[in-house]
Design a protein around this motif. Structure first.
Motif, PDB file in Angstrom:
ATOM      1  N   ARG A  56       0.832  -1.211   0.000  1.00  0.00           N
ATOM      2  CA  ARG A  56       0.000   0.000   0.000  1.00  0.00           C
ATOM      3  C   ARG A  56       0.864   1.258   0.000  1.00  0.00           C
ATOM      4  NH1 ARG A  56      -1.618   3.991   2.522  1.00  0.00           N
ATOM      5  NH2 ARG A  56      -0.398   3.556   4.365  1.00  0.00           N
ATOM      6  N   ALA A  57       1.896   1.272   0.829  1.00  0.00           N
ATOM      7  CA  ALA A  57       2.761   2.448   0.937  1.00  0.00           C
ATOM      8  C   ALA A  57       3.524   2.704  -0.363  1.00  0.00           C
ATOM      9  CB  ALA A  57       3.722   2.289   2.110  1.00  0.00           C
ATOM     10  N   LEU A  58       4.029   1.647  -0.999  1.00  0.00           N
ATOM     11  CA  LEU A  58       4.750   1.823  -2.258  1.00  0.00           C
ATOM     12  C   LEU A  58       3.834   2.456  -3.305  1.00  0.00           C
ATOM     13  CD1 LEU A  58       7.176   1.482  -4.146  1.00  0.00           C
ATOM     14  CD2 LEU A  58       6.330  -0.835  -4.636  1.00  0.00           C
ATOM     15  N   ALA A  59       2.648   1.919  -3.471  1.00  0.00           N
ATOM     16  CA  ALA A  59       1.711   2.483  -4.447  1.00  0.00           C
ATOM     17  C   ALA A  59       1.396   3.939  -4.091  1.00  0.00           C
ATOM     18  CB  ALA A  59       0.441   1.643  -4.512  1.00  0.00           C
ATOM     19  N   GLY A  60       1.189   4.208  -2.821  1.00  0.00           N
ATOM     20  CA  GLY A  60       0.903   5.577  -2.387  1.00  0.00           C
ATOM     21  C   GLY A  60       2.061   6.523  -2.649  1.00  0.00           C
ATOM     22  N   ASN A  61       3.267   6.083  -2.349  1.00  0.00           N
ATOM     23  CA  ASN A  61       4.451   6.919  -2.582  1.00  0.00           C
ATOM     24  C   ASN A  61       4.666   7.209  -4.069  1.00  0.00           C
ATOM     25  OD1 ASN A  61       4.992   7.030   0.156  1.00  0.00           O
ATOM     26  ND2 ASN A  61       6.466   5.342   0.092  1.00  0.00           N
ATOM     27  N   LEU A  62       4.191   6.314  -4.918  1.00  0.00           N
ATOM     28  CA  LEU A  62       4.313   6.500  -6.359  1.00  0.00           C
ATOM     29  C   LEU A  62       3.082   7.203  -6.954  1.00  0.00           C
ATOM     30  CD1 LEU A  62       5.838   3.012  -7.294  1.00  0.00           C
ATOM     31  CD2 LEU A  62       7.031   5.226  -7.193  1.00  0.00           C
ATOM     32  N   ASN A  63       2.170   7.641  -6.068  1.00  0.00           N
ATOM     33  CA  ASN A  63       0.918   8.281  -6.508  1.00  0.00           C
ATOM     34  C   ASN A  63       0.163   7.403  -7.496  1.00  0.00           C
ATOM     35  OD1 ASN A  63       1.158  10.699  -4.963  1.00  0.00           O
ATOM     36  ND2 ASN A  63       2.733  11.362  -6.416  1.00  0.00           N
ATOM     37  N   LEU A  64       0.106   6.113  -7.184  1.00  0.00           N
ATOM     38  CA  LEU A  64      -0.523   5.128  -8.059  1.00  0.00           C
ATOM     39  C   LEU A  64      -1.641   4.434  -7.286  1.00  0.00           C
ATOM     40  CD1 LEU A  64      -0.036   3.952 -10.941  1.00  0.00           C
ATOM     41  CD2 LEU A  64       1.228   2.128  -9.822  1.00  0.00           C
ATOM     42  N   PRO A  65      -2.887   4.848  -7.469  1.00  0.00           N
ATOM     43  CA  PRO A  65      -3.981   4.204  -6.750  1.00  0.00           C
ATOM     44  C   PRO A  65      -4.082   2.717  -7.084  1.00  0.00           C
ATOM     45  CG  PRO A  65      -4.737   6.226  -7.815  1.00  0.00           C
ATOM     46  CD  PRO A  65      -3.350   5.945  -8.328  1.00  0.00           C
ATOM     47  N   ILE A  66      -4.417   1.908  -6.090  1.00  0.00           N
ATOM     48  CA  ILE A  66      -4.740   0.501  -6.317  1.00  0.00           C
ATOM     49  C   ILE A  66      -6.236   0.472  -6.619  1.00  0.00           C
ATOM     50  CG2 ILE A  66      -4.785  -1.826  -5.374  1.00  0.00           C
ATOM     51  CD1 ILE A  66      -2.496  -0.944  -3.476  1.00  0.00           C
ATOM     52  N   SER A  67      -6.576   0.196  -7.866  1.00  0.00           N
ATOM     53  CA  SER A  67      -7.969   0.255  -8.307  1.00  0.00           C
ATOM     54  C   SER A  67      -8.793  -0.897  -7.752  1.00  0.00           C
ATOM     55  CB  SER A  67      -8.039   0.249  -9.832  1.00  0.00           C
ATOM     56  OG  SER A  67      -7.258   1.306 -10.365  1.00  0.00           O
ATOM     57  N   TYR A  68      -8.226  -2.082  -7.778  1.00  0.00           N
ATOM     58  CA  TYR A  68      -8.911  -3.244  -7.198  1.00  0.00           C
ATOM     59  C   TYR A  68      -7.923  -4.364  -6.956  1.00  0.00           C
ATOM     60  CZ  TYR A  68      -9.236  -5.303 -11.962  1.00  0.00           C
ATOM     61  OH  TYR A  68      -8.965  -5.807 -13.206  1.00  0.00           O
ATOM     62  N   ILE A  69      -8.388  -5.337  -6.179  1.00  0.00           N
ATOM     63  CA  ILE A  69      -7.677  -6.608  -6.015  1.00  0.00           C
ATOM     64  C   ILE A  69      -8.562  -7.664  -6.654  1.00  0.00           C
ATOM     65  CG2 ILE A  69      -6.814  -8.350  -4.413  1.00  0.00           C
ATOM     66  CD1 ILE A  69      -6.338  -6.089  -2.372  1.00  0.00           C
ATOM     67  N   GLY A  70      -7.996  -8.427  -7.576  1.00  0.00           N
ATOM     68  CA  GLY A  70      -8.731  -9.508  -8.221  1.00  0.00           C
ATOM     69  C   GLY A  70      -8.518 -10.812  -7.476  1.00  0.00           C
ATOM     70  N   VAL A  71      -9.588 -11.604  -7.398  1.00  0.00           N
ATOM     71  CA  VAL A  71      -9.516 -12.909  -6.750  1.00  0.00           C
ATOM     72  C   VAL A  71      -9.544 -13.982  -7.823  1.00  0.00           C
ATOM     73  CG1 VAL A  71     -10.727 -14.520  -5.222  1.00  0.00           C
ATOM     74  CG2 VAL A  71     -10.564 -12.113  -4.616  1.00  0.00           C
ATOM     75  N   GLN A  72      -8.587 -14.874  -7.754  1.00  0.00           N
ATOM     76  CA  GLN A  72      -8.466 -15.954  -8.720  1.00  0.00           C
ATOM     77  C   GLN A  72      -9.592 -16.964  -8.547  1.00  0.00           C
ATOM     78  OE1 GLN A  72      -5.036 -18.436  -8.149  1.00  0.00           O
ATOM     79  NE2 GLN A  72      -5.192 -19.335 -10.170  1.00  0.00           N
ATOM     80  N   GLY A  73     -10.131 -17.409  -9.653  1.00  0.00           N
ATOM     81  CA  GLY A  73     -11.102 -18.496  -9.632  1.00  0.00           C
ATOM     82  C   GLY A  73     -12.529 -18.028  -9.466  1.00  0.00           C
ATOM     83  N   GLY A  74     -13.432 -18.797 -10.024  1.00  0.00           N
ATOM     84  CA  GLY A  74     -14.862 -18.522  -9.913  1.00  0.00           C
ATOM     85  C   GLY A  74     -15.516 -19.496  -8.966  1.00  0.00           C
ATOM     86  N   PHE A  75     -16.783 -19.263  -8.708  1.00  0.00           N
ATOM     87  CA  PHE A  75     -17.530 -20.164  -7.829  1.00  0.00           C
ATOM     88  C   PHE A  75     -17.609 -21.536  -8.476  1.00  0.00           C
ATOM     89  CE2 PHE A  75     -19.042 -15.888  -6.768  1.00  0.00           C
ATOM     90  CZ  PHE A  75     -18.642 -15.881  -5.448  1.00  0.00           C
ATOM     91  N   GLY A  76     -17.330 -22.579  -7.666  1.00  0.00           N
ATOM     92  CA  GLY A  76     -17.309 -23.937  -8.179  1.00  0.00           C
ATOM     93  C   GLY A  76     -15.949 -24.356  -8.710  1.00  0.00           C
ATOM     94  N   GLU A  77     -14.993 -23.437  -8.756  1.00  0.00           N
ATOM     95  CA  GLU A  77     -13.650 -23.784  -9.235  1.00  0.00           C
ATOM     96  C   GLU A  77     -12.924 -24.565  -8.142  1.00  0.00           C
ATOM     97  OE1 GLU A  77     -12.304 -22.755 -12.408  1.00  0.00           O
ATOM     98  OE2 GLU A  77     -14.415 -22.310 -12.706  1.00  0.00           O
ATOM     99  N   THR A  78     -12.167 -25.554  -8.535  1.00  0.00           N
ATOM    100  CA  THR A  78     -11.489 -26.406  -7.552  1.00  0.00           C
ATOM    101  C   THR A  78     -10.258 -25.740  -6.945  1.00  0.00           C
ATOM    102  OG1 THR A  78     -10.228 -27.471  -9.314  1.00  0.00           O
ATOM    103  CG2 THR A  78     -12.277 -28.538  -8.628  1.00  0.00           C
ATOM    104  N   ILE A  79      -9.863 -24.579  -7.462  1.00  0.00           N
ATOM    105  CA  ILE A  79      -8.652 -23.930  -6.965  1.00  0.00           C
ATOM    106  C   ILE A  79      -8.737 -23.603  -5.472  1.00  0.00           C
ATOM    107  CG2 ILE A  79      -9.287 -21.550  -7.562  1.00  0.00           C
ATOM    108  CD1 ILE A  79      -6.298 -21.408  -8.621  1.00  0.00           C
ATOM    109  N   HIS A  80      -9.943 -23.327  -4.974  1.00  0.00           N
ATOM    110  CA  HIS A  80     -10.138 -23.052  -3.552  1.00  0.00           C
ATOM    111  C   HIS A  80     -10.942 -24.154  -2.871  1.00  0.00           C
ATOM    112  CE1 HIS A  80      -9.550 -18.858  -5.226  1.00  0.00           C
ATOM    113  NE2 HIS A  80      -8.489 -19.092  -4.480  1.00  0.00           N
TER     114      HIS A  80
END
Length: 182
Positions: A56-80
């Motif tokens: 968070r601090a690195l992105a902030g220091n670079l004036n680069l907003p973190i737009s979102y965090i993506g979560v891998q896999g969909g519902f029913g996917e065996t990855i989780h």
């Protein structure tokens, strides 16, 4: 004005091979002049508070907003493991987004499991998105519904509208992916 973020998922092989880590990708996004950066859960080294603050601090220091965090896999996917494991994984990342003050968590829907009807899979997906939205909203996080193809839904504009209408919550937004419409 349209703002463009760099999605770190574009570098999934480079991160997996050790060529880059998430912190280096944030620096690359800043060097290239992007307006923000979209991070992926599988690219975080840890969910320890000190590491999350470093990201968070690195992105902030670079004036680069973190737009979102993506979560891998969909519902029913065996990855989780299964839908309950995936729901638990999503709640962990909602909490991470809240701590990091990232406004949105990106999620994809599901594909019907073998023998499952589209209607049953749709109901399961809507219920899980509703659960995620209800968990995220009091934590100040939006759920970004990401349209997705590859036999998944929502994959059409009609499905996006239907899901948004069925869930009908101010904390559910759509993340447009023009390359993923069926």
């Amino acid at each position: 004005m349209l703002k463009i973020s760099m999605q770190t998922l574009s570098f999934k092989e480079s991160v997996a091979s050790g060529e880059y880590d998430l912190l280096e990708l944030i620096g690359i996004a800043a060097d290239l002049g992007y307006d923000g950066v979209d991070l992926e859960d599988r690219q975080f080294e840890s969910t320890r508070p000190d590491y999350l603050e470093k990201v968070r601090a690195l992105a902030g220091n670079l004036n680069l907003p973190i737009s979102y965090i993506g979560v891998q896999g969909g519902f029913g996917e065996t990855i989780h493991g299964d839908d309950d494991g995936h729901a638990s994984h999503i709640k962990t990342w909602i909490d991470v987004a809240s701590v990091m003050r990232v406004p949105t968590l990106r999620l994809i829907g599901c594909r019907p499991e073998p023998g499952e009807s589209d209607d049953a899979a749709w109901s399961r997906t809507v219920a899980r998105f509703r659960e995620a939205v209800n968990y995220a909203s009091p934590r100040g996080v939006q759920i970004g519904l990401h349209n997705h193809n590859h036999g998944m839904f929502p994959a059409t504009s009609d499905q996006i509208h239907r899901m948004m209408d069925e869930i009908d919550h101010t904390s559910l937004v759509h993340i447009l992916d023009t390359g993923q419409f069926r």
